[in-house]
Design an enzyme around this catalytic site. Structure first.
Site, PDB file in Angstrom:
ATOM      1  N   LYS A   4       5.491   4.185   4.957  1.00  0.00           N
ATOM      2  CA  LYS A   4       6.217   3.141   4.225  1.00  0.00           C
ATOM      3  C   LYS A   4       7.316   3.734   3.344  1.00  0.00           C
ATOM      4  O   LYS A   4       8.179   3.025   2.832  1.00  0.00           O
ATOM      5  CB  LYS A   4       5.249   2.300   3.390  1.00  0.00           C
ATOM      6  CG  LYS A   4       4.244   1.511   4.250  1.00  0.00           C
ATOM      7  CD  LYS A   4       3.264   0.735   3.384  1.00  0.00           C
ATOM      8  CE  LYS A   4       2.145   0.062   4.162  1.00  0.00           C
ATOM      9  NZ  LYS A   4       2.568  -1.180   4.843  1.00  0.00           N
ATOM     10  N   ARG A  51       0.840  -1.191   0.000  1.00  0.00           N
ATOM     11  CA  ARG A  51       0.000   0.000   0.000  1.00  0.00           C
ATOM     12  C   ARG A  51       0.881   1.250   0.000  1.00  0.00           C
ATOM     13  O   ARG A  51       1.973   1.249   0.561  1.00  0.00           O
ATOM     14  CB  ARG A  51      -0.922  -0.008   1.223  1.00  0.00           C
ATOM     15  CG  ARG A  51      -2.061  -1.005   1.127  1.00  0.00           C
ATOM     16  CD  ARG A  51      -2.982  -0.719  -0.029  1.00  0.00           C
ATOM     17  NE  ARG A  51      -3.783   0.453   0.229  1.00  0.00           N
ATOM     18  CZ  ARG A  51      -5.102   0.448   0.412  1.00  0.00           C
ATOM     19  NH1 ARG A  51      -5.774  -0.684   0.314  1.00  0.00           N
ATOM     20  NH2 ARG A  51      -5.758   1.562   0.659  1.00  0.00           N
ATOM     21  N   THR A 102       4.593  -8.385   5.787  1.00  0.00           N
ATOM     22  CA  THR A 102       4.548  -9.795   5.401  1.00  0.00           C
ATOM     23  C   THR A 102       5.079  -9.948   3.974  1.00  0.00           C
ATOM     24  O   THR A 102       5.597 -11.007   3.623  1.00  0.00           O
ATOM     25  CB  THR A 102       3.103 -10.347   5.488  1.00  0.00           C
ATOM     26  OG1 THR A 102       2.208  -9.385   4.921  1.00  0.00           O
ATOM     27  CG2 THR A 102       2.717 -10.625   6.923  1.00  0.00           C
ATOM     28  N   LYS A 108       7.767 -12.753   1.902  1.00  0.00           N
ATOM     29  CA  LYS A 108       7.575 -13.363   0.580  1.00  0.00           C
ATOM     30  C   LYS A 108       8.819 -13.154  -0.282  1.00  0.00           C
ATOM     31  O   LYS A 108       9.260 -14.059  -1.004  1.00  0.00           O
ATOM     32  CB  LYS A 108       6.330 -12.781  -0.099  1.00  0.00           C
ATOM     33  CG  LYS A 108       5.044 -13.097   0.671  1.00  0.00           C
ATOM     34  CD  LYS A 108       3.850 -12.237   0.255  1.00  0.00           C
ATOM     35  CE  LYS A 108       2.761 -12.330   1.321  1.00  0.00           C
ATOM     36  NZ  LYS A 108       1.692 -11.308   1.163  1.00  0.00           N
TER      37      LYS A 108
HETATM   38  C1  26W Z   1      -9.994   1.188  10.432  1.00  0.00           C
HETATM   39  C2  26W Z   1      -8.911   1.572   9.484  1.00  0.00           C
HETATM   40  C3  26W Z   1      -7.870   0.550   9.462  1.00  0.00           C
HETATM   41  C4  26W Z   1      -7.857  -0.365   8.440  1.00  0.00           C
HETATM   42  C5  26W Z   1      -6.919  -1.342   8.428  1.00  0.00           C
HETATM   43  C6  26W Z   1      -6.943   0.499  10.478  1.00  0.00           C
HETATM   44  C7  26W Z   1      -6.008  -0.475  10.465  1.00  0.00           C
HETATM   45  C8  26W Z   1      -6.000  -1.405   9.448  1.00  0.00           C
HETATM   46  C9  26W Z   1      -5.021  -2.536   9.447  1.00  0.00           C
HETATM   47  C10 26W Z   1      -4.737  -2.961  10.867  1.00  0.00           C
HETATM   48  C11 26W Z   1      -3.813  -2.171   8.694  1.00  0.00           C
HETATM   49  C12 26W Z   1      -2.990  -3.372   8.373  1.00  0.00           C
HETATM   50  O1  26W Z   1      -3.271  -4.089   7.447  1.00  0.00           O
HETATM   51  N1  26W Z   1      -1.933  -3.561   9.149  1.00  0.00           N
HETATM   52  C13 26W Z   1      -0.887  -4.451   8.741  1.00  0.00           C
HETATM   53  O2  26W Z   1      -1.085  -5.739   9.283  1.00  0.00           O
HETATM   54  C14 26W Z   1      -0.113  -6.655   8.783  1.00  0.00           C
HETATM   55  C15 26W Z   1      -0.472  -8.021   9.298  1.00  0.00           C
HETATM   56  O3  26W Z   1      -0.246  -8.119  10.664  1.00  0.00           O
HETATM   57  C16 26W Z   1       1.280  -6.210   9.190  1.00  0.00           C
HETATM   58  O4  26W Z   1       2.205  -7.080   8.615  1.00  0.00           O
HETATM   59  C17 26W Z   1       1.549  -4.783   8.711  1.00  0.00           C
HETATM   60  O5  26W Z   1       2.784  -4.325   9.215  1.00  0.00           O
HETATM   61  C18 26W Z   1       0.434  -3.868   9.174  1.00  0.00           C
HETATM   62  O6  26W Z   1       0.592  -2.571   8.606  1.00  0.00           O
END
Ligand code: 26W
Length: 765
Positions: free
Chosen positions: A501, A496, A603, A607
């Protein structure tokens, strides 16, 4: 399922607002050992297997890391024979398709169900009803007990759709159960009868919007009522489903926590805590204390982010309006919790205020992370540093209360999809050398280390990477009309688009190299192809501007005669699971360059490592553990550490000082602000540059020189190709820890207390 019901085994219920599954067909064929046979049959029929696979619509029901992790976990739970159901939302529109118009991101709706979905089974007979809005009424029942009933003003029907997820080399499957929202005709009848057709239809339509579309945000919440409704909708449906099945098997709910473990994938499903309380108390008449014991023992909570702005909070007013009964239960949980806090820390009012489930202020808010912590017996981070920072900072007060609740569960990815399926050339080479036990025991890859001085093997290793790069080059040309040289170093950042990042830092490096070449066109530079891909949240202007910048830089550099094709910049549109499967196998260098302390785990980094790319990265998230596994000599580390960053920010960080003292950095920023890359819109990036000079929240300026120096080392290593391929081999050989099988084994043992249940075909039919 029948095996589980007969044996009364404990089942894991993984609650997640997102499941980023990727295409099913090839993965199913591989896990069922049908791949080669099907390929052969299609060959005989004169059909192209590749083309057929490409026809499948990718179910993109997630944003990024969190959603893909849920998908890897379903694969690993199936493979390890851990009984599991993933519960989520059957979004009619998944993550948008990304197109690039003149270098800008354009979002196209993802109508993935247009031609139907052959992988799912609708189970209408198991629909459940969900209440929303309205008010509550208290009364005493015939036995004199205090009761509350919730009189909703809307009732929505949740229809389950099941997709089986087969494990590798086992008869077991995980079940993915996704809920679709439908209007209930019962409530609409009144409107119909009074001739108010429009209202009746409007009600039905608005009910169906609940599962209409995935919110495309990653790490920034949108405080919209519909999002809260989505969360409650799938959580309530899932818990009702769990309770119904449990009652069928056991007849009562007293020991629910011994039969199921419910994992909350971030706070998105954390309304599960008050909802289970409501179901146990209001619908099944348990006492508060009984219900609370069961609730706490049932739930465990995974945190996935340290960004303060990503922590979910809902305005109390909105919560009250949407879920009035749950708001009452939250107040009751909070009241009891804070009474304990005051008893444990007499007189410490500020601590009680910090811990409260409700944040006071002009608009009071429900803190969903606090709700999840209080309602769970286990809380975990997703990499060692992340867990440590949760304990020290984000959830410090909770850690002080309950240190025994905290666990680290370092993420992993499934080697079936991310190595065996996406990189068949490498998978075959590995299996030729060490057999194929690595597919379900990834630590076996260590045995490749015996071949690290085998020149002939290393040559085959390099040849595999080269062929993968040739394939990707062809794809790049098809998609972008950019010609790239597969002999160049493929330097890749796919994820993303987010400021933390630091895609912008990678661009600053590219422009540094470009400036060197402009200054000295004879310079002997390692040729590089920079590959970017990733989506920006539609409302996140700065992220979209960075997409435009990457494309603008590419449009100039790719055609500059002084560059002589030695640098190419490619932005591949629409990054998704399928595109990831093409990219990771072809990468030489993996860019994992987040500001230290900001990336919970990552993650994608795993990969790349599995596929033999070397990492250039900061001391952040799982990078730290990857470096520890592969050895510091096989990893390009740069930049400030999380402690340094905190220290500098507390002392007052002045990014402009780096500008004053570093001429190369100045030259890079000049290229952006002068309009060199966008001659027809020369001011386009001025605000971006002034942000870097004045604020630079993510400390690109502070890390710039260290990054440039480290990139120089990476280039030197690439020039020494014997050394490079040895390092590449060692990265793959030492990536075993990052299998999601290991992660799932850790959760199973330490948090869920579940054991594998082998399924034999004779009992399941
Ligand atoms: C509510 C808005 C929102 C949406 C998505 C807040 C937070 C998120 C996720 C928690 C974001 C996310 O995908 N976090 C990622 O999770 C991965 C799996 O654990 C990690 O490897 C990433 O570092 C982390 O950014």
């Amino acid at each position: 399922m029948s095996t589980y019901q007969q044996q009364h085994v404990k089942v894991v219920c993984y609650l997640s607002a997102e499941f980023l599954m990727g295409r099913h067909l090839e993965n199913c064929l591989i896990n069922l050992h049908l791949h080669d046979r099907v390929q052969q049959v299609l060959d005989e029929l004169g059909l192209d297997f590749e083309q057929l696979l490409e026809k499948e619509e990718e179910p993109g029901l997630g944003n990024g890391g969190l959603g893909r992790l849920a998908a890897c976990f379903l694969d690993s739970m199936a493979t390890l024979d851990i009984p599991a159901v993933g519960y989520g939302i059957r979004y009619e529109f998944g993550i948008f398709h990304q197109e690039l118009h003149n270098g800008w991101q354009i979002e196209i709706p993802d109508n993935w169900l247009r031609f139907g979905n052959p992988w799912e089974l609708e189970r209408r007979e198991q629909a459940v009803e969900i209440k929303l809005g309205g008010h509550t009424e208290a009364y005493h029942d015939a036995r004199g007990r205090y009761c509350v009933s919730w009189i909703p003003d809307r009732v929505i029907r949740a229809i389950p759709y099941d997709t089986p997820v087969p494990g590798y080399d086992t008869n077991n499957v995980s079940m993915l159960r996704l809920w679709k929202a439908e209007g209930t005709t019962e409530l609409n009848l009144e409107a119909f009868n009074s001739g108010n057709y429009d209202d009746a239809v409007a009600d039905k339509m608005s009910s169906e919007t609940i599962s209409k579309v995935l919110y495309p945000n990653d790490n920034t919440p949108q405080g919209r009522e519909l999002r809260l409704e989505q969360q409650y909708f799938f959580v309530s449906a899932s818990l009702q489903d769990i309770i119904r099945r449990h009652l069928m098997n056991h007849g009562h709910l007293e020991r629910l926590h011994e039969a199921i473990a419910v994992q909350l994938n971030d706070t998105h499903p954390s309304v599960a805590v008050p909802e289970l309380m409501r179901l146990l108390i209001d619908e099944h008449h348990l006492t508060w204390d009984n219900a609370w014991t069961i609730t706490q023992r049932t739930f465990a909570y995974t945190n996935h982010t340290l960004l303060p702005e990503a922590l979910e909070r809902w305005p109390v007013g909105m919560f009250q309006r949407t879920l009035p009964r749950l708001m009452e239960i939250i107040y009751e949980i909070n009241w009891r919790f804070l009474a304990n806090v005051r008893a444990w820390y007499p007189g410490d009012d500020t601590r009680a205020r910090r811990l409260s489930l409700i944040e006071e202020g002009a608009e009071p808010q429900v803190r969903m992370a606090h709700l999840a912590c209080v309602g769970s017996h286990a809380i975990n981070g997703v990499a060692a540093l992340h867990t440590q920072l949760l304990k020290q900072e984000t959830l410090r007060d909770f850690y002080e209360l309950w240190p025994e609740k905290f666990f680290n569960m370092t993420n992993g990815v499934t080697p079936r999809r991310w190595l065996l399926q996406s990189n068949p050339r490498l998978a075959n080479l590995i299996s030729d050398r060490i057999g194929n036990d690595w597919i379900h025991d990834l630590r076996q890859l260590r045995r490749l280390e015996d071949s690290v001085n085998d020149r002939e093997f290393l040559q085959r290793w390099a040849e595999v990477k080269h062929q993968n790069k040739v394939d990707l080059s062809r794809y790049i040309y098809q998609q972008t009309r950019i010609e790239v040289d597969p002999h160049s170093l493929f330097d890749v950042q796919v994820k993303r688009i987010h400021e933390y990042k630091r895609q912008l830092l990678a661009v600053m490096h590219i422009v540094t190299l470009y400036n060197w070449l402009k200054h000295n066109p004879q310079l002997n530079l390692v040729p590089r192809t920079f590959i970017f891909a990733g989506k920006a949240a539609p409302g996140y202007y700065r992220a979209k501007q960075i997409v435009k910048l990457i494309n603008a830089v590419g449009s100039i550099i790719n055609h500059d005669p002084d560059v002589q094709g030695r640098l190419k910049v490619v932005f591949l549109p629409n990054f998704n699971v399928s595109l990831g499967q093409r990219i990771y196998p072809a990468a030489d260098l993996s860019e994992q360059i987040s500001t230290a302390g900001k990336e919970a785990s990552g993650t994608g980094n795993m990969k790349f490592t599995m596929n033999g790319a070397l990492t250039i990265g900061t001391y952040d998230g799982a990078n730290i553990e990857i470096r520890e596994e592969v050895g510091p000599e096989n990893f390009f580390l740069f930049g400030l550490r999380a402690e340094d960053i905190a220290r500098r920010q507390s002392r007052g960080y002045r990014p402009v000082e780096f500008w004053s003292s570093n001429a190369e950095l100045r030259a890079v920023l000049d290229r952006f602000s002068s309009g060199h890359f966008t001659p027809d819109q020369p001011n386009l990036f001025q605000d971006l540059v002034s942000d870097l000079l004045q604020r630079d929240e993510y400390m690109l300026m502070a890390d710039y020189q260290s990054y440039i120096d480290c990139q120089r080392e990476a280039a030197a290593a690439y020039r020494d190709s014997d050394r490079w391929w040895r390092m590449s081999l060692l990265n793959t050989a030492r990536s075993g820890k990052f299998s999601s099988d290991r992660t799932i084994a850790d959760y199973s043992e330490q948090i869920w207390e579940v054991k594998p249940v082998p399924v034999s075909l004779s009992t399941s039919f």
